[in-house]
Write an enzyme that holds these catalytic residues in place. Structure first.
Site: not given
Ligand code: FAD
Length: 281
Positions: A262, A105, A14, A212
Site C-alpha cells: 500500500h 489523531d 493512498e 512524519f
C-alpha cells in the site's frame, strides 16, 4: 508469515483530499497515471472530526467514476455517533463497499475525544449499522504506535479490531523488514488471520520524512538517516538513493510473502510508479 504467503497480492495507492483547485488537478493527473498500473484500489484519507468529509468523498467518487475501486477512510476521533453514522450511510448510499477505519489523531486545539475512543469501537459500529456491506481495512504498527505501552498491547489492541470485524490491515510505514516479519509472526501466533499489507512511504524529501516519522513512531534507521542527511539540499540524490532503498524494501517484502503493498503516494505518482517499474510488477 505462513498464512500471508498464500494470499493473492494486492496493490493500492493512498491519497489525501486536496484543498485547492490546483491540488485537485495535480491529484487527478496522479491517479490517472497510477491507474495505468491497475491497482486493486485507491484510498483517500479523512481529517479528524470530519474536517475533510466532503473532499474525501469527492475524491473517492471522482476516481470511482473512472472505473476504479476507491475506498474512503473514516476516523472516529472528535466525532459523535450521529455524525459517524451519517457519514457511513452516505458512503453506503453511494454504493461504496470498501472503507478504511481509523481512530485518527486529535489536532491541537480540538478538545473533544469523540464518542468512540478506539478504532475497534468504530469497526464494531460500522458492522452494527451496515452488517457485512463494507470490506473494512484497519491500521497496524510493526514498530508500535507511539501511544502503545508494550509489544503485547500492540497485538492485543490490533486483535480487538480484527475481532470487531476488520477484513484486512495496512501497516504504518517502516524501513526495517524484520519489524514487519516479526510483527506478522506474532499476529499469526495470536490468531490474527487477515492480510497485513505493508504500508510503503517512498522517500522524496528528508525533512518531511523526518517530521512524519517523529510524529508517527516509524523509525528511520541510523544508516538511512545519516545517508539522507548527508545529501543536504541535493534533492536528486535523496530521490535516487530513496528509490534504491524503497525498491529493495518492496522486493524483499514481496519475495518473503507479503500479501501486497500500500503506497503512501502523498498525491504524487512519480516515485511510486518508478518503484513499481523497477519491481517489474
Ligand atoms: P487504534 O487502533 O484505536 O489505536 C490507537 C492507540 O490506542 C494505539 O496505541 C493502541 O495500541 C491503543 N489502543 C487501541 N485500543 C485500545 C484499548 N481498547 N485500550 C487501550 N488502548 C488501546 N489518520 C487520520 O486522521 N486519517 C486517516 O485517514 C488516516 N489514515 C491512516 C491510514 C493508515 C494505513 C495508517 C497506518 C494510519 C492512518 N492514520 C490516519 C493515522 C491514525 O489515525 C493514527 O495512527 C492514530 O493515532 C491511530 O489510529 P488507529 O486507527 O490505529 O487507532
Amino acid at each position: 508469515m505462513q498464512s500471508q504467503k498464500k494470499l493473492p497480492k494486492a496493490f493500492s495507492f493512498e491519497f489525501y483530499p486536496p484543498k485547492t483547485a490546483e491540488g485537485k488537478e495535480k491529484l487527478r493527473a496522479a491517479w490517472k497515471q497510477l491507474g495505468q498500473l491497475k491497482p486493486k484500489y485507491f484510498s483517500c484519507t479523512y481529517g479528524a472530526g470530519g474536517s475533510t468529509r466532503e473532499g474525501t468523498l469527492e475524491t473517492v467518487l471522482e476516481i470511482r467514476a473512472a472505473g476504479f475501486e476507491a475506498a474512503p477512510h473514516i476516523s472516529c476521533v472528535a466525532s459523535s455517533r450521529t455524525d459517524l453514522k451519517a457519514q457511513i450511510e452516505r458512503y453506503r448510499g453511494q454504493g461504496i463497499r470498501h472503507i478504511v477505519a481509523l481512530r485518527g489523531d486529535l489536532p491541537s486545539g480540538l478538545a473533544s475525544l469523540g464518542e468512540l475512543r478506539y478504532a475497534n469501537e468504530l469497526v464494531a459500529f460500522i458492522r452494527e449499522i451496515t452488517g457485512d456491506w463494507f470490506k473494512i481495512e484497519v491500521a497496524c504498527y510493526p514498530e508500535f504506535h507511539p501511544e502503545t505501552r508494550s509489544a503485547a498491547d500492540e497485538i492485543r489492541h490490533f486483535k480487538r479490531k480484527v475481532d470487531a470485524g476488520a477484513n484486512a490491515a495496512i501497516t504504518q510505514y517502516f524501513y526495517n523488514t524484520d519489524a514487519y516479519f516479526r510483527f506478522v509472526d506474532e499476529c499469526e501466533a495470536a490468531g490474527i488471520a487477515i492480510p497485513i499489507v505493508p504500508g510503503i512511504m517512498p522517500i522524496g524529501n528528508f525533512a518531511q520524512l523526518a517530521r512524519f516519522s517523529d510524529a508517527c513512531g516509524a523509525e528511520i534507521p541510523r544508516w538511512l538517516r545519516l545517508r539522507l542527511e548527508g545529501f543536504r539540499d541535493d534533492t536528486a540524490s535523496i530521490r535516487s538513493y530513496g528509490l534504491d532503498v524503497v525498491t529493495r524494501l518492496c522486493d524483499d517484502l514481496l519475495t518473503a510473502g507479503a500479501p501486497g503493498l500500500h503506497f503512501y503516494t502523498l498525491n504524487q505518482a512519480g516515485l511510486t510508479s518508478t518503484i513499481w517499474q523497477r519491481l517489474g510488477l
